[in-house]
Design an enzyme around this catalytic site. Sequence first.
Site, PDB file in Angstrom:
ATOM      1  N   CYS A  50      77.081  19.907  73.323  1.00  0.00           N
ATOM      2  CA  CYS A  50      77.712  20.391  72.085  1.00  0.00           C
ATOM      3  C   CYS A  50      78.980  21.176  72.420  1.00  0.00           C
ATOM      4  CB  CYS A  50      76.741  21.284  71.313  1.00  0.00           C
ATOM      5  SG  CYS A  50      75.152  20.495  70.999  1.00  0.00           S
TER       6      CYS A  50
HETATM    7  C1  BEZ Z   1      73.169  19.701  74.952  1.00  0.00           C
HETATM    8  O1  BEZ Z   1      74.002  19.811  74.056  1.00  0.00           O
HETATM    9  O2  BEZ Z   1      73.498  19.446  76.098  1.00  0.00           O
HETATM   10  C2  BEZ Z   1      71.706  19.869  74.649  1.00  0.00           C
HETATM   11  C3  BEZ Z   1      71.266  19.780  73.364  1.00  0.00           C
HETATM   12  C4  BEZ Z   1      69.932  19.939  73.091  1.00  0.00           C
HETATM   13  C5  BEZ Z   1      69.053  20.201  74.103  1.00  0.00           C
HETATM   14  C6  BEZ Z   1      69.502  20.312  75.387  1.00  0.00           C
HETATM   15  C7  BEZ Z   1      70.840  20.135  75.666  1.00  0.00           C
END
Ligand code: BEZ
Length: 247
Positions: A50
């Site tokens: 994200c």
């Molecule tokens: C990420 O954005 O990398 C992520 C999202 C949810 C869980 C773990 C990692």
Amino acid sequence: MFENREGQRVPAVTFRTRSGSDWLDLTTDDIFAGRTVIVFSLPGAFTPTCSSSHVPRYDELAPLFKQHGVDEVVCVSVNDAFVMQEWAAQQGAENIRFLPDGSGHFTRGMGLLVDRDDLGFGPRSWRYAMLVRDGVIEKQFIEPQEPGDPFHVSDADTMLEYLAPGADKPLEVALLSRSGCPHCERAKSQLKARGINFTALELHRDYPHGALRAMAGADTFPQVFINGEHVGGADDLEGWLANREAA
Ligand code: BEZ
């Protein structure tokens, strides 16, 4: 299987947000009524994909979305208002509104509130994006129900391809630069004069010996990269820009 909600209205909720040190309640109508809005929703503030990809690329393309009639680009996450405010400040994504859906009411209404107990996160948003016109979902990109955190269709480039197929995207320009280097300033001026945004990685005068050679296979500053390709120094950049303008 998640339900595609194209043609339906977005859920009517109140988002409890922070503005500076005050509470600011925003309703669905405040965000969507009479406006064209892109929403992308993700599993969590500060999570790696994200922060390093989903948000930055929407931020980069937001001016282009606006040229194509979008009033606002909104990032939703099931996180509380304080966390979202802090994440927004850290991301510095000035073209994005960060909207906390702390209790998950909006995300549940979208049918996309999922249990992320596997990570100790609790209820979170499945990753998706949508184009909303006057409160009605015109187009929705929901990530497939695969294990982990799939990220294939809710990205900014996919949304742009839907909204404006074949649109010219802004160049992604990065410069390895060094304080006090006149050729670095020349390269930056060439880019600025053309309105081309760039990221400059400023290495201090006593940067670790060999770092530039390791990164760019060169010994002089600046070193310029465009769309992931190594262009070279300020003269090479001048040639690259001249070729582009002649094409
Ligand atoms: C990420 O954005 O990398 C992520 C999202 C949810 C869980 C773990 C990692």
